[in-house]
Motif scaffolding. Structure first.
Motif, mmCIF file in Angstrom:
data_model
loop_
_atom_site.group_PDB
_atom_site.id
_atom_site.type_symbol
_atom_site.label_atom_id
_atom_site.label_comp_id
_atom_site.label_asym_id
_atom_site.label_seq_id
_atom_site.Cartn_x
_atom_site.Cartn_y
_atom_site.Cartn_z
ATOM 1 N N SER A 249 0.832 -1.205 0.000
ATOM 2 C CA SER A 249 0.000 0.000 0.000
ATOM 3 C C SER A 249 0.871 1.262 0.000
ATOM 4 N N LYS A 251 -0.195 4.195 0.834
ATOM 5 C CA LYS A 251 -0.527 4.897 2.067
ATOM 6 C C LYS A 251 0.258 4.329 3.240
ATOM 7 N N GLY A 252 0.413 2.999 3.256
ATOM 8 C CA GLY A 252 1.182 2.354 4.321
ATOM 9 C C GLY A 252 2.646 2.750 4.274
ATOM 10 N N ARG A 253 3.192 2.840 3.055
ATOM 11 C CA ARG A 253 4.597 3.262 2.906
ATOM 12 C C ARG A 253 4.790 4.694 3.382
ATOM 13 N N SER A 254 3.845 5.558 3.005
ATOM 14 C CA SER A 254 3.939 6.958 3.406
ATOM 15 C C SER A 254 3.894 7.102 4.924
ATOM 16 N N LYS A 255 3.011 6.334 5.557
ATOM 17 C CA LYS A 255 2.894 6.386 7.013
ATOM 18 C C LYS A 255 4.162 5.881 7.686
ATOM 19 N N SER A 258 6.893 8.521 7.338
ATOM 20 C CA SER A 258 6.652 9.665 8.222
ATOM 21 C C SER A 258 7.018 9.345 9.665
#
Length: 326
Positions: A249, A251-255, A258
């Protein structure tokens, strides 16, 4: 040994201690800081600028400490490390900044020999502890991303406590090592430190003793400490990056990125400025470059750390909103 204290010039504030040893040297007992700049027109501007930095740094670090202590939702391993980082940054900037601010206002910023050694001891203690605390903090994102299922057991309270004790122990040990070497040196005639605090390189330049061992010790300690603090960080982030790349995902990588972005930024700025400054002999180093590097890690980084870790952190923002409502 008979000791006689005399002044060689009533206008100079230079104080020496004459001894009847075989070398018959005049020993310096007071030092004068040259300061950040010798341009009088910049003194007031720099005073106001660094006073603002000092206030922002104190507000940020004290505020984050109080928020973590009073908010039960922040009583986790990550914020336990962060609270100790804020405490170290607060102490670190408190050792350096007040004396620097005095230098902008006073005609001569004077410190005694014992005061200079004490000043350097605390500077060295909190400076080394700051580096090791950032290394200890790399353990949290590593466990959170690479072993999320075992996070609670891996970040057991006793483990975090032992890591923090190790951080302060390394800081004190490193400072004692340097102070032991500096205490054996003699200082004759020259007493103007080309800096705004008692750092090792400009301090060694004033000594009339052979400083080769001290310079070698300083370089070895920086190299060894750099390896000890950077290798765990590099290894941790190698595993973290490998785990992130396996996340399908976006989104999972971005989270995940961060989660460790703030820590990486602090590590890069702090380690880079320190390695640049200390991994060179005192005789070859440029004093203006030293001052610029030291300003970054003694005043700017302690100010930035609490804001880097709080403004981009959802948990801290939520805890702050809750505190305001209460």
């Amino acid at each position: 040994m008979l000791q006689i204290v005399d002044d060689i010039d009533s206008d100079s504030h230079f104080k020496f201690q004459r001894t009847t040893d075989t070398e018959n040297h005049s020993m310096v007992i007071d030092f004068i800081f040259m300061g950040l700049t010798e341009q009088p027109e910049l003194q007031l501007t720099l005073l106001l600028f660094f006073l603002q930095i000092c206030i922002i740094s104190m507000m940020g670090n004290v505020g984050l400490l109080l928020l973590i202590r009073t908010s039960s939702q922040l009583h986790t391993a990550m914020y336990y490390f962060l609270s100790n980082l804020s405490f170290i940054d607060l102490c670190f900037s408190s050792v350096i900044t007040p004396k620097m601010l005095v230098g902008f206002e006073a005609e001569k910023n004077i410190i005694c020999y014992s005061g200079c050694l004490t000043h350097f001891f605390f500077f060295c203690t909190f400076g080394i502890a700051d580096c090791f605390m950032l290394t200890a903090m790399a353990y949290d994102p590593y466990v959170a991303i690479c072993s999320s299922l075992t996070y609670n057991s891996a970040m057991f309270q006793n483990i975090c406590f032992l890591l923090v004790i190790g951080v302060y122990t390394m800081g004190v040990f490193g400072a004692i090592t340097h102070i032991t070497g500096l205490a054996r040196l003699s200082f004759c005639r020259k007493n103007v430190i080309s800096h705004y605090f008692c750092d090792i390189s400009p301090f060694l330049k004033l000594s009339c003793s052979i400083t080769y061992i001290n310079e070698l010790l300083a370089i070895l300690q920086v190299v060894i400490t750099s390896l000890v603090i950077t290798l765990p960080v590099l290894i941790s982030y190698t595993f973290i990056l490998s785990s992130i790349l396996r996340i399908h995902s976006a989104k999972g990588r971005s989270k995940a990125f961060s989660t460790c972005g703030s820590h990486l930024a602090s590590v890069a700025i702090l380690y880079g400025s320190i390695i640049f400054m200390y991994c060179q002999p005192a005789s070859n180093s440029n004093i203006n470059e030293q001052k610029m590097s030291s300003v970054i890690y003694t005043t700017v980084i302690p100010m930035l750390n609490p804001w880097i870790y709080s403004l981009r952190n959802k948990d801290v923002k939520d805890a702050l909103r809750k505190t305001r409502k209460d």
